[in-house]
Design a protein around this motif. Structure first.
Motif, PDB file in Angstrom:
ATOM      1  N   LEU A  13       0.820  -1.210   0.000  1.00  0.00           N
ATOM      2  CA  LEU A  13       0.000   0.000   0.000  1.00  0.00           C
ATOM      3  C   LEU A  13       0.855   1.261   0.000  1.00  0.00           C
ATOM      4  O   LEU A  13       0.470   2.282  -0.585  1.00  0.00           O
ATOM      5  N   GLU A  16       1.808   1.850  -3.539  1.00  0.00           N
ATOM      6  CA  GLU A  16       0.678   2.357  -4.316  1.00  0.00           C
ATOM      7  C   GLU A  16       0.379   3.815  -3.974  1.00  0.00           C
ATOM      8  O   GLU A  16       0.010   4.592  -4.858  1.00  0.00           O
ATOM      9  N   ASP A  17       0.515   4.172  -2.717  1.00  0.00           N
ATOM     10  CA  ASP A  17       0.295   5.563  -2.313  1.00  0.00           C
ATOM     11  C   ASP A  17       1.320   6.476  -2.978  1.00  0.00           C
ATOM     12  O   ASP A  17       0.977   7.555  -3.484  1.00  0.00           O
ATOM     13  N   SER A  20       0.400   6.781  -6.671  1.00  0.00           N
ATOM     14  CA  SER A  20      -0.738   7.681  -6.837  1.00  0.00           C
ATOM     15  C   SER A  20      -0.299   9.139  -6.801  1.00  0.00           C
ATOM     16  O   SER A  20      -0.722   9.954  -7.642  1.00  0.00           O
ATOM     17  N   ASN A  37      -8.934   8.381 -10.194  1.00  0.00           N
ATOM     18  CA  ASN A  37      -7.870   7.717  -9.437  1.00  0.00           C
ATOM     19  C   ASN A  37      -8.493   7.015  -8.232  1.00  0.00           C
ATOM     20  O   ASN A  37      -8.590   7.589  -7.150  1.00  0.00           O
ATOM     21  N   LEU A  39      -7.315   4.938  -6.296  1.00  0.00           N
ATOM     22  CA  LEU A  39      -6.411   4.813  -5.154  1.00  0.00           C
ATOM     23  C   LEU A  39      -6.569   5.998  -4.202  1.00  0.00           C
ATOM     24  O   LEU A  39      -6.060   5.968  -3.081  1.00  0.00           O
ATOM     25  N   TRP A  43      -9.880   4.436  -1.623  1.00  0.00           N
ATOM     26  CA  TRP A  43      -8.747   3.880  -0.883  1.00  0.00           C
ATOM     27  C   TRP A  43      -9.190   2.930   0.229  1.00  0.00           C
ATOM     28  O   TRP A  43      -8.530   1.915   0.481  1.00  0.00           O
ATOM     29  N   HIS A  46     -10.110  -0.467  -1.208  1.00  0.00           N
ATOM     30  CA  HIS A  46      -8.901  -0.983  -1.857  1.00  0.00           C
ATOM     31  C   HIS A  46      -7.906  -1.496  -0.817  1.00  0.00           C
ATOM     32  O   HIS A  46      -7.358  -2.600  -0.965  1.00  0.00           O
ATOM     33  N   SER A  47      -7.668  -0.722   0.207  1.00  0.00           N
ATOM     34  CA  SER A  47      -6.708  -1.133   1.229  1.00  0.00           C
ATOM     35  C   SER A  47      -7.211  -2.356   1.990  1.00  0.00           C
ATOM     36  O   SER A  47      -6.418  -3.224   2.374  1.00  0.00           O
ATOM     37  N   GLY A  76     -12.682   0.035  -6.113  1.00  0.00           N
ATOM     38  CA  GLY A  76     -11.288   0.085  -5.687  1.00  0.00           C
ATOM     39  C   GLY A  76     -10.580  -1.246  -5.788  1.00  0.00           C
ATOM     40  O   GLY A  76      -9.435  -1.387  -5.326  1.00  0.00           O
ATOM     41  N   PRO A 147      -3.041   2.659 -12.300  1.00  0.00           N
ATOM     42  CA  PRO A 147      -4.237   2.754 -11.447  1.00  0.00           C
ATOM     43  C   PRO A 147      -5.243   3.807 -11.889  1.00  0.00           C
ATOM     44  O   PRO A 147      -6.287   3.954 -11.271  1.00  0.00           O
TER      45      PRO A 147
END
Length: 255
Positions: A13, A16-17, A20, A37, A39, A43, A46-47, A76, A147
């Protein structure tokens, strides 16, 4: 941070952050008018998805191109068709709104009533094969090369058509591919991936390029994208890929 089964989702994560934020610094021009987006605005689910199903290393990574408007853009979750995400993956959660929303492709999260054909086919196939998501995700994970989702401007005679990353032009396409490629390398190393299943020719091309440049010992297997363009026999095509490669062993209840 040293990678182990417990903190792999946290590192994943974090990558990915960072991805993003780097992509948010890019400036996209026509025809990419609407840029989603998930992400950012999705979020939370997704997380949760990553923390639930990305525990430990993965031998197989299914690599798709980018989010679809009725799949990951809503939930997500890569290939995250709403119904199968809720009913099979047992995912849910708060989804906010993108900064600039297309009127014809509004984000309603898990309340969205539209169905993404590709996600329904993909997870439907593996649901029939593996029965439970735990069996599927024991040795595999699903990841988007990019993403972001791109759509053209809503104008008379246009329908906010999707613009996949391979359709971008010039320097912005190179910049996006470089940023996404660097993150993919980090993900591959983190998960200790042995096989990339490239879902579509674009992701196959990107995967081969990245592996060669990074000198990673990873096999790339092509699988046709499960869109409507694949026709009604996509499941037979997917099964054939499993039968003619070493993939089938990773999705057995006995593994």
């Amino acid at each position: 941070m040293e990678a182990n089964d417990e903190n792999i989702p946290k590192i994943f994560l974090k990558y990915e952050d960072q991805l993003s934020k780097e992509l948010n610094n890019l400036t996209f021009s026509s025809p990419a008018h609407y840029i989603y987006n998930p992400l950012e605005y999705a979020w939370k689910p997704h997380s949760t998805f990553v923390k639930t199903y990305c525990k430990g290393t993965k031998d197989v990574l299914f690599l798709r191109i980018n989010p679809g408007p009725w799949g990951m853009c809503q939930t997500g979750i890569p290939f995250g068709e709403v119904n199968i995400s809720k009913e099979w993956l047992k995912m849910n959660g708060e989804v906010e709104k993108p900064k600039n929303e297309c009127p014809k492709k509004q984000i309603k999260g898990f309340e969205c009533h539209r169905s993404e054909q590709s996600g329904k086919r993909f997870y439907g196939f593996f649901k029939n094969l593996c029965r439970t998501p735990e069996v599927f995700f024991k040795n595999a994970f699903v990841y988007n090369f990019c993403p972001l989702s791109f759509m053209e401007k809503e104008e008379e005679g246009k329908r906010c058509a999707n613009i996949t990353p391979d359709k971008l032009k010039g320097q912005i396409k190179k910049d996006l591919e470089n940023i996404c490629g660097k993150t993919l390398v980090n993900i591959l190393k983190l998960l200790d991936v042995k096989i990339i299943v490239a879902v579509g020719r674009y992701t196959e091309k990107q995967a081969v390029k990245i592996i060669q440049e990074s000198q990673l010992d990873i096999e790339v297997i092509y699988m046709r994208h499960p869109s409507r363009m694949a026709g009604r026999n996509w499941s037979k095509t997917a099964q054939n890929v499993l039968d003619t490669t070493d993939l089938k062993q990773y999705f057995s209840n006995n593994n």
